[in-house]
Design a protein around this motif. Structure first.
Motif, mmCIF file in Angstrom:
data_model
loop_
_atom_site.group_PDB
_atom_site.id
_atom_site.type_symbol
_atom_site.label_atom_id
_atom_site.label_comp_id
_atom_site.label_asym_id
_atom_site.label_seq_id
_atom_site.Cartn_x
_atom_site.Cartn_y
_atom_site.Cartn_z
ATOM 1 N N ALA A 139 -6.835 2.708 11.011
ATOM 2 C CA ALA A 139 -6.068 2.826 9.765
ATOM 3 C C ALA A 139 -6.635 1.813 8.783
ATOM 4 N N ASP A 140 -6.614 2.168 7.513
ATOM 5 C CA ASP A 140 -7.296 1.401 6.466
ATOM 6 C C ASP A 140 -6.320 1.302 5.288
ATOM 7 N N THR A 141 -6.094 0.085 4.792
ATOM 8 C CA THR A 141 -5.154 -0.051 3.673
ATOM 9 C C THR A 141 -5.587 -1.204 2.769
ATOM 10 N N GLY A 164 -12.597 7.539 -1.418
ATOM 11 C CA GLY A 164 -11.833 7.540 -0.174
ATOM 12 C C GLY A 164 -12.635 8.310 0.879
ATOM 13 N N HIS A 165 -12.053 8.428 2.074
ATOM 14 C CA HIS A 165 -12.857 8.917 3.201
ATOM 15 C C HIS A 165 -11.985 9.321 4.363
ATOM 16 N N GLY A 166 -12.524 10.171 5.228
ATOM 17 C CA GLY A 166 -11.860 10.475 6.486
ATOM 18 C C GLY A 166 -12.002 9.304 7.444
ATOM 19 N N PHE A 212 -7.054 10.559 6.749
ATOM 20 C CA PHE A 212 -7.977 10.093 5.706
ATOM 21 C C PHE A 212 -7.327 9.012 4.855
ATOM 22 N N ALA A 213 -8.183 8.262 4.152
ATOM 23 C CA ALA A 213 -7.730 7.186 3.261
ATOM 24 C C ALA A 213 -8.058 7.578 1.823
ATOM 25 N N ILE A 214 -7.094 7.366 0.932
ATOM 26 C CA ILE A 214 -7.333 7.553 -0.504
ATOM 27 C C ILE A 214 -7.252 6.168 -1.125
ATOM 28 N N GLU A 215 -8.256 5.811 -1.934
ATOM 29 C CA GLU A 215 -8.320 4.443 -2.455
ATOM 30 C C GLU A 215 -8.795 4.396 -3.906
ATOM 31 N N PRO A 216 -7.874 4.638 -4.840
ATOM 32 C CA PRO A 216 -8.254 4.541 -6.253
ATOM 33 C C PRO A 216 -8.545 3.099 -6.665
ATOM 34 N N THR A 226 -5.779 0.197 -4.723
ATOM 35 C CA THR A 226 -4.635 0.442 -3.845
ATOM 36 C C THR A 226 -5.046 1.535 -2.867
ATOM 37 N N GLU A 227 -4.736 1.335 -1.600
ATOM 38 C CA GLU A 227 -5.206 2.297 -0.587
ATOM 39 C C GLU A 227 -4.171 2.510 0.510
ATOM 40 N N HIS A 228 -4.023 3.779 0.887
ATOM 41 C CA HIS A 228 -3.239 4.147 2.063
ATOM 42 C C HIS A 228 -4.058 5.077 2.946
#
Ligand code: CO
Length: 297
Positions: free
Chosen positions: A95-97, A157-159, A188-192, A281-283
């Motif tokens: 997990a990536d945040t 972002g990425h899987g 996946f992670a979305i990170e704007p 910011t990333e989840h």
């Protein structure tokens, strides 16, 4: 996605979220970056997991990949725009945040930080089975432009997979035609990233983060102890800080040789122009049969 894998991703996500919130409270002027990164990594281990990649904290125009060298005494300063970006893995499932802390007394970066958080919320609202990744990127771009900033266009972002921090699909931070579609079962992670500049980063400075991408070829001067430690991460990224039980000169030499033969990738800091501020910011999320589940909430 089998039940075991999902359970590991969920546990990793909860630990990553806990560490992110700790960092949000503890990133303060005068505190060393290394203290925050080392405390986060120790906490991940106390909670029964391992870092999915080395904890990182980039300030101001550095968008990503600042990771303390072993003896780093750099401190956060009043006025900094501070990103914290952590990965956690449980049995390889990552997990990536990330979050951004505004260290200015007058809240100078609050709108910028809010723009990246709002962009993430807008992106998550578009997520669904069959949605093209470019549409997710479009929501990010529109939200950040509307707030008066630019998205960083060459970060995505990425899987996430087992023992892999970056798998398809790439999720752009701008509208792009075509591209992959999100599918049920994906993690996946979305990170704007929102910034006050044009929105393009380049690599600059010394890499502290490395990842094995293929087995090394036998060569003179490769230290077996260092090699063994690198391989124990099974393809996940490592930091130079992880090799304190080896002679630093031997570590540097082995890393340089491995990078030269293409076995190790180096990840130097990713930097916008000087004077530009960047917020992220990333989840990490799971797209399941009942919709999207934020694993790092
Ligand atoms: Co990420």
């Amino acid at each position: 996605m089998d039940a075991y894998a999902l359970d590991c991703h969920r546990r990793a996500g909860r630990i990553a979220a806990h560490c992110r919130e700790w960092a949000r409270e503890n990133v303060r002027p005068g505190v060393t970056i290394r203290h925050v990164l080392e405390t986060v990594e120790a906490t991940i281990r106390e909670m029964g997991a391992e870092p999915g990649f080395p904890a990182q904290s980039s300030r101001n125009e550095i968008a990503a990949h600042y990771c303390s060298p072993p003896d780093d005494e750099t401190v956060y300063r009043e006025g900094d725009c501070v990103k914290v970006d952590f990965g956690v893995h449980v049995d390889g499932y990552v997990a990536d945040t990330a979050a951004t802390v505004d260290l200015s007394e007058d809240g100078r970066w609050a709108k910028l930080v809010q723009a990246s958080a709002d962009a993430l919320a807008a992106a998550i609202a578009t997520v669904g089975d069959g949605v093209p990744v470019g549409e997710v990127g479009g929501a990010i771009e529109r939200t950040i432009l509307a707030a008066g900033f630019n998205p960083v266009r060459n970060l995505t972002g990425h899987g996430l997979g087992r023992w892999k921090v970056h798998t398809p699909p790439q999720i752009p931070n701008q509208h792009e035609p075509g591209g992959q579609r999100l599918q049920e079962g994906m993690v996946f992670a979305i990170e704007p990233f929102a910034c006050t500049g044009r929105g393009y980063i380049r690599e600059a400075g010394k890499a502290e983060v490395f990842m094995q991408v293929r087995p090394p070829r036998k060569a003179k001067g490769l230290d077996r102890g260092v090699l063994k430690d690198i391989e124990s991460w099974r393809g996940l990224p490592v930091a130079r800080r992880y090799f304190l039980n080896h002679d630093p000169a031997v570590v540097d030499d082995t890393i340089a040789k491995l990078a030269r033969q293409g076995s190790l990738m180096r990840y130097p800091p990713l930097v916008e122009q000087e004077g530009v501020m960047v917020a992220q910011t990333e989840h990490t999320m799971y797209l399941g049969p009942d919709g999207v589940e934020i694993l790092t909430a």
